[in-house]
Design a protein around this motif. Structure first.
Motif, PDB file in Angstrom:
ATOM      1  N   LEU A 122     -16.275  22.327 124.285  1.00 43.87           N
ATOM      2  CA  LEU A 122     -15.988  21.980 122.880  1.00 43.87           C
ATOM      3  C   LEU A 122     -17.295  21.863 122.106  1.00 43.87           C
ATOM      4  N   LYS A 123     -17.230  22.204 120.800  1.00 47.33           N
ATOM      5  CA  LYS A 123     -18.403  22.018 119.943  1.00 47.33           C
ATOM      6  C   LYS A 123     -18.442  20.541 119.539  1.00 47.33           C
ATOM      7  N   LEU A 124     -19.629  20.084 119.142  1.00 41.03           N
ATOM      8  CA  LEU A 124     -19.776  18.670 118.767  1.00 41.03           C
ATOM      9  C   LEU A 124     -18.792  18.313 117.644  1.00 41.03           C
ATOM     10  N   GLU A 125     -18.602  19.235 116.683  1.00 38.25           N
ATOM     11  CA  GLU A 125     -17.691  18.932 115.573  1.00 38.25           C
ATOM     12  C   GLU A 125     -16.237  18.775 116.060  1.00 38.25           C
ATOM     13  N   ASN A 126     -15.862  19.539 117.122  1.00 38.25           N
ATOM     14  CA  ASN A 126     -14.509  19.398 117.689  1.00 38.25           C
ATOM     15  C   ASN A 126     -14.342  18.011 118.312  1.00 38.25           C
ATOM     16  N   VAL A 127     -15.371  17.608 119.073  1.00 37.76           N
ATOM     17  CA  VAL A 127     -15.311  16.336 119.788  1.00 37.76           C
ATOM     18  C   VAL A 127     -15.257  15.179 118.804  1.00 37.76           C
ATOM     19  N   GLU A 128     -16.077  15.266 117.755  1.00 36.67           N
ATOM     20  CA  GLU A 128     -16.096  14.193 116.756  1.00 36.67           C
ATOM     21  C   GLU A 128     -14.771  14.122 116.010  1.00 36.67           C
ATOM     22  N   SER A 129     -14.207  15.288 115.700  1.00 36.96           N
ATOM     23  CA  SER A 129     -12.922  15.318 115.009  1.00 36.96           C
ATOM     24  C   SER A 129     -11.822  14.698 115.887  1.00 36.96           C
ATOM     25  N   LEU A 130     -11.852  15.034 117.185  1.00 32.80           N
ATOM     26  CA  LEU A 130     -10.846  14.493 118.117  1.00 32.80           C
ATOM     27  C   LEU A 130     -10.941  12.971 118.190  1.00 32.80           C
ATOM     28  N   LEU A 131     -12.161  12.465 118.288  1.00 34.75           N
ATOM     29  CA  LEU A 131     -12.352  11.018 118.387  1.00 34.75           C
ATOM     30  C   LEU A 131     -11.907  10.326 117.090  1.00 34.75           C
ATOM     31  N   ASN A 132     -12.256  10.921 115.943  1.00 29.26           N
ATOM     32  CA  ASN A 132     -11.831  10.331 114.672  1.00 29.26           C
ATOM     33  C   ASN A 132     -10.314  10.275 114.570  1.00 29.26           C
TER      34      ASN A 132
END
Ligand SMILES: [Zn+2]
Length: 319
Positions: free
Chosen positions: A248-258
């Motif tokens: 996953l890209k960092l933006e995917n991971v951050e979006s998932l956590l949010n």
């Protein structure tokens, strides 16, 4: 299994009874000697992920709510979720328990000193509750049968435990497992509904080389996150459940956590207002955009497989 927001709601039902003495005990549980609870004072109520912990014991330890550091954080978290602050309706007011304020300097000093007086041995006994698939708590009411059984009888569910308090009210616990323990052992840093939740640790966990649907259910990193939250947030973040975390890209991971944090607190907020949650993908035949939803049991090769719903059109597979 009731997920974090449900167990948080259970704790809100139990909290108003903190400070009262158990006058009578009932219930069908054979696992613990229920009569051991009689005449003990209900001292504390804490929720960690999907687990509820109730403390019982003597009056040796100070239980002034406003001076309990852990309770203070818990209240703040709930106030944030409920959209109330120090100037609004505080949890202690909702619970009908005004914080006790010392009226003179002398009393204030005594109260402060008592804050630091910890007995050599913890006089509290902690009861750990796990709510299986359909466990619940009722306050001042019993659950009623929703339908007839195979024989056509309308038989009400039997509570595992009923605690009658000296204030006249009672709590009934259904479909749960109870065990005595030395106290809550789950760290609030991995509890998705705690103000102490450690986002950096969670982001790191999400980047592991494992299917992301398995990482999300790992209670070591996402305590309180269950199958419903997993399905819904993977859909919202447009990530296929079998995507490898490490791809996953960092933006995917951050979006998932949010999405995980926002969805969980919104769910709790809805629960407290008695509203039902509207699912986008969980147990659905089509996604909100009209695509056909796929369903399969997914999990680690030797571990527990959980039913997963996803949209092959909206959710991207990162491999
Ligand atoms: Zn779709």
């Amino acid at each position: 299994m009731p997920e974090g927001p449900s167990v948080k709601k259970f704790s809100l039902l139990a909290s108003p009874f903190v400070g009262q003495v158990v006058a009578k005990v009932g219930g069908s549980s054979k696992r613990i000697n229920l009569q051991n609870l009689k005449e003990l004072r209900f001292q504390d109520c804490q929720v960690h992920g999907k687990n509820l912990f109730l403390a019982f014991g003597s009056d040796e330890r100070e239980i002034v709510m406003s001076q309990h550091p852990e309770r203070g954080q818990e209240e703040t978290a709930l106030e944030e979720v409920m959209g109330t602050g120090r100037d609004g309706i505080t949890l202690s007011k909702i619970k009908g328990q005004e914080p006790k304020l010392p009226s003179t300097d002398n009393q204030q000093q005594e109260a402060q000193e008592s804050n630091y007086l910890e007995p050599a041995e913890d006089p509290w006994k902690w009861l750990h509750f796990h709510f299986w698939l359909f466990g619940s708590i009722r306050a001042n009411e019993f659950a009623r049968a929703r339908s007839a059984n195979k024989r056509g009888d309308w038989k009400d569910p039997v509570p595992r435990l009923v605690l009658h308090f000296d204030g006249g009210g009672f709590l009934a616990f259904y479909n749960c497992r109870m065990a005595w323990c030395s106290g809550p052992t789950i760290k609030p840093t991995c509890d998705i509904l705690s103000v102490q939740f450690h986002q950096g640790q969670a982001l790191e966990a999400l980047c592991q080389p494992r299917p992301v649907c398995c990482i999300l259910l790992d209670q070591r990193y996402f305590s309180g996150l269950g199958n419903i939250i997993k399905n819904e947030i993977l859909y919202m973040a447009k990530i296929h459940p079998l995507s490898q975390g490490s791809h996953l890209k960092l933006e995917n991971v951050e979006s998932l956590l949010n999405h995980a944090l926002r969805f969980s607190s919104n769910w709790l907020h809805n629960k407290l207002q008695g509203k039902r949650l509207h699912y986008q993908i969980y147990m659905k035949e089509v996604c909100p955009l009209g695509h056909r939803v796929l369903k399969e049991s997914l999990g680690p090769p030797r571990g527990l497989k959980r039913l997963t719903w996803w949209c092959p059109e909206c959710q991207f597979l990162y491999t």
